[in-house]
Design a protein around this motif. Structure first.
Motif, mmCIF file in Angstrom:
data_model
loop_
_atom_site.group_PDB
_atom_site.id
_atom_site.type_symbol
_atom_site.label_atom_id
_atom_site.label_comp_id
_atom_site.label_asym_id
_atom_site.label_seq_id
_atom_site.Cartn_x
_atom_site.Cartn_y
_atom_site.Cartn_z
ATOM 1 N N ARG A 56 75.688 -25.829 19.717
ATOM 2 C CA ARG A 56 74.742 -27.142 21.002
ATOM 3 C C ARG A 56 74.907 -28.388 20.110
ATOM 4 O O ARG A 56 76.044 -29.314 21.034
ATOM 5 C CB ARG A 56 72.961 -26.831 20.187
ATOM 6 N N HIS A 57 75.022 -28.604 18.331
ATOM 7 C CA HIS A 57 75.675 -30.020 18.511
ATOM 8 C C HIS A 57 76.592 -29.614 17.750
ATOM 9 O O HIS A 57 78.394 -28.840 18.592
ATOM 10 C CB HIS A 57 74.565 -29.782 15.983
ATOM 11 N N LEU A 58 77.491 -31.547 17.906
ATOM 12 C CA LEU A 58 78.485 -31.777 18.026
ATOM 13 C C LEU A 58 79.017 -30.895 16.156
ATOM 14 O O LEU A 58 80.290 -30.965 16.728
ATOM 15 C CB LEU A 58 79.337 -33.408 16.899
ATOM 16 N N SER A 59 78.341 -31.064 15.417
ATOM 17 C CA SER A 59 79.116 -30.325 14.159
ATOM 18 C C SER A 59 78.193 -28.910 14.158
ATOM 19 O O SER A 59 77.472 -28.858 15.281
ATOM 20 C CB SER A 59 78.471 -30.420 13.265
ATOM 21 N N VAL A 60 79.405 -27.807 13.717
ATOM 22 C CA VAL A 60 79.195 -26.377 13.211
ATOM 23 C C VAL A 60 78.601 -26.105 11.927
ATOM 24 O O VAL A 60 78.632 -27.301 11.456
ATOM 25 C CB VAL A 60 80.284 -25.623 13.177
ATOM 26 N N GLY A 61 78.014 -25.436 11.522
ATOM 27 C CA GLY A 61 77.869 -25.306 9.894
ATOM 28 C C GLY A 61 76.013 -25.235 9.839
ATOM 29 O O GLY A 61 75.602 -24.910 8.697
ATOM 30 N N GLY A 62 74.836 -25.876 10.899
ATOM 31 C CA GLY A 62 73.766 -25.470 11.185
ATOM 32 C C GLY A 62 73.422 -26.840 9.858
ATOM 33 O O GLY A 62 73.090 -27.397 9.356
ATOM 34 N N GLY A 63 72.360 -25.195 8.597
ATOM 35 C CA GLY A 63 71.534 -25.531 7.892
ATOM 36 C C GLY A 63 72.080 -26.086 6.571
ATOM 37 O O GLY A 63 71.681 -26.148 5.765
ATOM 38 N N MET A 64 73.425 -25.871 6.478
ATOM 39 C CA MET A 64 74.140 -25.465 5.119
ATOM 40 C C MET A 64 75.197 -27.275 4.782
ATOM 41 O O MET A 64 75.153 -26.794 3.551
ATOM 42 C CB MET A 64 75.388 -24.689 5.655
ATOM 43 N N TRP A 65 75.481 -28.308 5.316
ATOM 44 C CA TRP A 65 76.346 -28.774 4.811
ATOM 45 C C TRP A 65 75.431 -29.962 4.273
ATOM 46 O O TRP A 65 75.496 -30.113 3.108
ATOM 47 C CB TRP A 65 76.295 -30.242 5.868
ATOM 48 N N GLY A 66 73.608 -29.730 4.157
ATOM 49 C CA GLY A 66 73.201 -30.441 2.751
ATOM 50 C C GLY A 66 72.352 -29.939 2.306
ATOM 51 O O GLY A 66 71.902 -31.030 1.286
ATOM 52 N N GLY A 67 73.026 -28.487 1.611
ATOM 53 C CA GLY A 67 72.588 -28.262 0.808
ATOM 54 C C GLY A 67 70.688 -28.068 0.707
ATOM 55 O O GLY A 67 70.565 -27.206 1.234
ATOM 56 N N GLY A 68 70.197 -28.283 -0.524
ATOM 57 C CA GLY A 68 69.120 -28.552 -0.532
ATOM 58 C C GLY A 68 68.616 -29.914 -0.554
ATOM 59 O O GLY A 68 69.424 -30.660 -1.497
ATOM 60 N N MET A 69 67.595 -30.711 0.152
ATOM 61 C CA MET A 69 67.487 -31.895 -0.218
ATOM 62 C C MET A 69 68.751 -32.815 0.381
ATOM 63 O O MET A 69 68.118 -33.583 -0.763
ATOM 64 C CB MET A 69 65.823 -32.182 -0.969
ATOM 65 N N MET A 70 69.838 -32.484 1.057
ATOM 66 C CA MET A 70 70.917 -33.858 0.812
ATOM 67 C C MET A 70 71.833 -33.234 -0.299
ATOM 68 O O MET A 70 72.369 -34.499 -1.070
ATOM 69 C CB MET A 70 70.384 -35.083 1.327
ATOM 70 N N PHE A 71 70.606 -32.432 -1.718
ATOM 71 C CA PHE A 71 72.262 -32.428 -2.702
ATOM 72 C C PHE A 71 72.941 -31.489 -2.189
ATOM 73 O O PHE A 71 72.994 -30.638 -2.002
ATOM 74 C CB PHE A 71 71.192 -32.381 -3.925
ATOM 75 N N ASN A 72 74.338 -31.272 -1.721
ATOM 76 C CA ASN A 72 75.268 -31.173 -0.893
ATOM 77 C C ASN A 72 75.427 -29.850 -1.879
ATOM 78 O O ASN A 72 77.003 -29.422 -1.929
ATOM 79 C CB ASN A 72 76.167 -31.537 -0.626
ATOM 80 N N GLU A 73 75.005 -28.818 -2.359
ATOM 81 C CA GLU A 73 75.492 -27.630 -3.263
ATOM 82 C C GLU A 73 74.413 -26.870 -2.403
ATOM 83 O O GLU A 73 73.244 -26.712 -2.640
ATOM 84 C CB GLU A 73 75.344 -27.839 -5.135
ATOM 85 N N ILE A 74 74.891 -25.255 -2.486
ATOM 86 C CA ILE A 74 74.587 -24.576 -2.009
ATOM 87 C C ILE A 74 73.669 -23.535 -3.580
ATOM 88 O O ILE A 74 75.063 -23.340 -4.002
ATOM 89 C CB ILE A 74 74.606 -23.583 -1.106
ATOM 90 N N VAL A 75 73.310 -22.195 -3.823
ATOM 91 C CA VAL A 75 73.119 -21.453 -4.491
ATOM 92 C C VAL A 75 73.390 -20.043 -3.687
ATOM 93 O O VAL A 75 72.946 -19.620 -2.548
ATOM 94 C CB VAL A 75 71.794 -21.485 -5.690
ATOM 95 N N ILE A 76 74.095 -18.909 -4.644
ATOM 96 C CA ILE A 76 73.551 -17.755 -3.781
ATOM 97 C C ILE A 76 73.832 -16.623 -5.101
ATOM 98 O O ILE A 76 74.570 -16.976 -6.037
ATOM 99 C CB ILE A 76 75.797 -17.625 -2.596
#
Ligand code: 48F
Length: 257
Positions: A56-76
């Protein structure tokens, strides 16, 4: 060389139209280009299936871009790390069993891998309904997101697919529409979308694997939509389960095709 403005327009219209025409009849149509939808698209396309992904959106990636609370790192976790390596994403060990990755590197690398494996991604298209024939989902009903946003009364277009993947994340939009409009029973305990439960990372990450399934003939749930469908917890900014769910969904569909 002199540039002709009309040739530029013609190039875009013709090449986009070709892409859309090529996706009218798919092996797999995926709704939602978050981490689970993108990962499913990659593994299906890599195995030579004709895959179209609608976002639907202009950008792909869904909820991944923003990491946690806009700290753009994810944990795996360990299993997720191995999957990120398949996409050439660099990870750092934080503590034994916990790894971090740059969320922007994740989205861009997974997206590039999916497209280069052969999946076609359409942004700015919303899925507003499914095609249902003989009690089986057999395609998607599409409209421009701009039409949806402007609430214009314009009829959609339809594409056919052997299988559909519902990867719309927390809202679980597609199976909600299916259950509501067709009054069908999903393969959940109550027959309806159970709704996601509050945060519990460990349980959410475990359950997402078993929740990834064909929830109604012709339609599979992956990612957060799978947990929301079955009443399992959310898990926040740990993304291994999202990637694994996309991979498992692709593997199960490959076995079914
Ligand atoms: O929400 P989203 O990233 O789903 P996911 O792959 O991943 C969930 C995580 O991002 C995060 C999490 C991690 O622990 O919980 O939330 O399950 O991506 C879903 C995508 O689907 C699109 C939406 O814009 C988003 O990019 N989408 C939703 N409904 C529609 C849609 C629709 N009707 N048509 C097209 N796209």
């Amino acid at each position: 060389m002199k540039l002709d403005d009309i040739i530029i327009s013609e190039a875009i219209i013709k090449s986009y139209t070709k892409k859309l025409l090529d996706c009218l009849d798919l092996d797999v149509a995926i709704v939602g280009a978050g981490p689970s939808g993108l990962t499913a698209a990659y593994f299906l396309a890599k195995n030579n299936k004709k895959v179209g992904l609608f976002e639907r959106h202009l950008s792909v990636g869904g909820g991944m871009w923003g990491g946690g609370m806009m700290f753009n790192e994810i944990v795996i976790q360990e299993e997720g790390k191995e999957l990120l390596e398949e996409f050439d994403v660099r990870t750092k060990e934080f503590q034994p069993g916990y790894y971090t990755a740059d969320s922007i590197e994740c989205v861009t690398s997974i997206t590039k891998s999916a497209i280069q494996a052969g999946a076609t991604i359409f942004n700015l298209i919303s899925v507003e309904d499914v095609m249902l024939k003989d009690e089986r989902v057999s395609g998607l009903v599409l409209n421009w997101s701009a039409v949806e946003l402007a609430k214009l009364h314009i009829d959609p277009l339809t594409i056919r697919a052997k299988f559909v993947v519902e990867a719309t994340g927390h809202p679980t939009e597609v199976i909600r529409i299916l259950a509501k409009k067709a009054g069908v029973k999903l393969r959940t305990p109550s027959g309806a979308v159970e709704g996601e439960r509050p945060m519990w990372a460990e349980k959410g990450e475990k359950l997402i694997i078993e929740n990834t399934c064909e929830i109604f003939p012709g339609i599979w749930v992956a990612g957060m939509a799978a947990n929301a469908a079955f009443g399992s917890p959310r898990m926040g900014p740990i993304f291994g389960g999202m990637l694994l769910s996309g991979k498992i969904c692709a593997q199960k569909i490959l076995a079914a095709l």
